[in-house]
Design a protein around this motif. Structure first.
Motif, PDB file in Angstrom:
ATOM      1  N   UNK A 200       0.935  -1.102   0.003  1.00  0.00           N
ATOM      2  CA  UNK A 200      -0.016  -0.037  -0.066  1.00  0.00           C
ATOM      3  C   UNK A 200       0.775   1.301  -0.092  1.00  0.00           C
ATOM      4  N   UNK A 201       1.884   1.145   0.916  1.00  0.00           N
ATOM      5  CA  UNK A 201       2.807   2.266   0.942  1.00  0.00           C
ATOM      6  C   UNK A 201       3.515   2.666  -0.816  1.00  0.00           C
TER       7      UNK A 201
ATOM      8  N   UNK B 128      -0.507   7.140  -2.711  1.00  0.00           N
ATOM      9  CA  UNK B 128      -0.086   8.485  -2.197  1.00  0.00           C
ATOM     10  C   UNK B 128      -1.225   9.307  -1.077  1.00  0.00           C
ATOM     11  N   UNK B 129      -0.541   9.398   0.087  1.00  0.00           N
ATOM     12  CA  UNK B 129      -1.463  10.037   1.196  1.00  0.00           C
ATOM     13  C   UNK B 129      -3.083   9.527   0.990  1.00  0.00           C
ATOM     14  N   UNK B 130      -3.163   8.102   1.374  1.00  0.00           N
ATOM     15  CA  UNK B 130      -4.370   7.657   1.321  1.00  0.00           C
ATOM     16  C   UNK B 130      -5.215   7.799   2.634  1.00  0.00           C
ATOM     17  N   UNK B 131      -6.624   8.159   2.167  1.00  0.00           N
ATOM     18  CA  UNK B 131      -7.671   8.347   3.210  1.00  0.00           C
ATOM     19  C   UNK B 131      -7.811   7.154   4.003  1.00  0.00           C
ATOM     20  N   UNK B 132      -8.536   7.431   5.414  1.00  0.00           N
ATOM     21  CA  UNK B 132      -8.787   6.315   6.036  1.00  0.00           C
ATOM     22  C   UNK B 132      -9.576   5.245   5.266  1.00  0.00           C
ATOM     23  N   UNK B 133     -10.491   5.627   4.858  1.00  0.00           N
ATOM     24  CA  UNK B 133     -11.536   4.796   3.967  1.00  0.00           C
ATOM     25  C   UNK B 133     -10.536   3.893   2.957  1.00  0.00           C
ATOM     26  N   UNK B 134      -9.430   4.612   2.104  1.00  0.00           N
ATOM     27  CA  UNK B 134      -8.827   3.796   1.276  1.00  0.00           C
ATOM     28  C   UNK B 134      -7.892   2.909   2.093  1.00  0.00           C
ATOM     29  N   UNK B 135      -7.306   3.339   3.063  1.00  0.00           N
ATOM     30  CA  UNK B 135      -6.780   2.132   3.915  1.00  0.00           C
ATOM     31  C   UNK B 135      -7.572   1.127   4.336  1.00  0.00           C
TER      32      UNK B 135
ATOM     33  N   UNK C  81      -1.589   4.413   9.736  1.00  0.00           N
ATOM     34  CA  UNK C  81      -1.639   5.827   9.540  1.00  0.00           C
ATOM     35  C   UNK C  81      -0.385   6.352  10.126  1.00  0.00           C
ATOM     36  N   UNK C  82       0.169   6.055  11.051  1.00  0.00           N
ATOM     37  CA  UNK C  82       1.376   6.512  11.629  1.00  0.00           C
ATOM     38  C   UNK C  82       2.723   6.146  10.642  1.00  0.00           C
ATOM     39  N   UNK C  83       2.639   4.989  10.256  1.00  0.00           N
ATOM     40  CA  UNK C  83       3.623   4.624   9.374  1.00  0.00           C
ATOM     41  C   UNK C  83       3.381   5.438   7.927  1.00  0.00           C
ATOM     42  N   UNK C  84       2.384   5.414   7.515  1.00  0.00           N
ATOM     43  CA  UNK C  84       2.236   6.364   6.128  1.00  0.00           C
ATOM     44  C   UNK C  84       2.183   7.732   6.139  1.00  0.00           C
ATOM     45  N   UNK C  85       2.294   8.120   7.500  1.00  0.00           N
ATOM     46  CA  UNK C  85       2.307   9.737   7.740  1.00  0.00           C
ATOM     47  C   UNK C  85       1.004  10.436   7.394  1.00  0.00           C
ATOM     48  N   UNK C  86      -0.191   9.490   7.535  1.00  0.00           N
ATOM     49  CA  UNK C  86      -1.232   9.914   7.403  1.00  0.00           C
ATOM     50  C   UNK C  86      -2.344  10.529   8.739  1.00  0.00           C
TER      51      UNK C  86
END
Length: 149
Positions: free
Chosen positions: A109-110, A114-121, A143-148
């Motif tokens: 996913x990473x 790019x900058x996925x929303x919570x719904x996309x995650x 979310x922490x890992x992806x910086x979201x």
């Protein structure tokens, strides 16, 4: 039947049965992070990358990866360790049985989003089952890992 496949950047030649699934082949050859649990292709524990895309190895015949590149968690130790530390810091790590497949999907996913929303995650990780957690810790960790935010 004989197949040639690049496993974790190493070219190998293996004898496989016509009806043998990739998850079984990988385990026979010592790649024990790949697990089968549900027997219905819906738990995500057997996730590997084939040509860089996450796939369920319990649903793919070994013969289908002839000439392809397959990556297991053993092939991405640095990235896997980095996310595993975040997972642990967020209190989302429990027994660890589902972790290899889950981590492979998060790393994919990473690479893909790019900058996925919570719904996309949530949508991306829908096929990963964990019997220990309530998923909120895992979502925080991703979310922490992806910086979201």
């Amino acid at each position: 039947m004989q197949i040639e496949v690049t496993i974790n950047d190493k070219l190998v030649t293996w004898d496989v049965a016509n009806d043998e699934f990739l998850a079984d082949t990988l385990r026979v050859h010592g790649l024990l992070s790949v697990k089968k649990a549900c027997e219905t292709s819906c738990c995500g524990l057997c996730t590997v990358w084939i040509e860089g895309k996450p796939m369920l190895s319990c649903s793919i015949l070994s013969s289908r990866v002839h000439g392809k590149k397959v990556t297991t968690i053993e092939g991405v130790p640095k990235a896997a360790e980095e996310f595993a530390q975040v997972l642990s810091a967020e209190g989302a790590e429990q027994c660890g049985f589902c972790s290899p497949g889950f981590i492979m999907n998060v790393l994919a996913m990473k690479n893909e989003l790019v900058n996925p929303s919570e719904e996309e995650i949530i949508h991306y990780l829908t096929g990963n089952l964990c019997r220990c957690t309530g998923y909120m810790g895992q979502l925080r960790a991703v979310k922490t890992y992806l910086g979201v935010k």
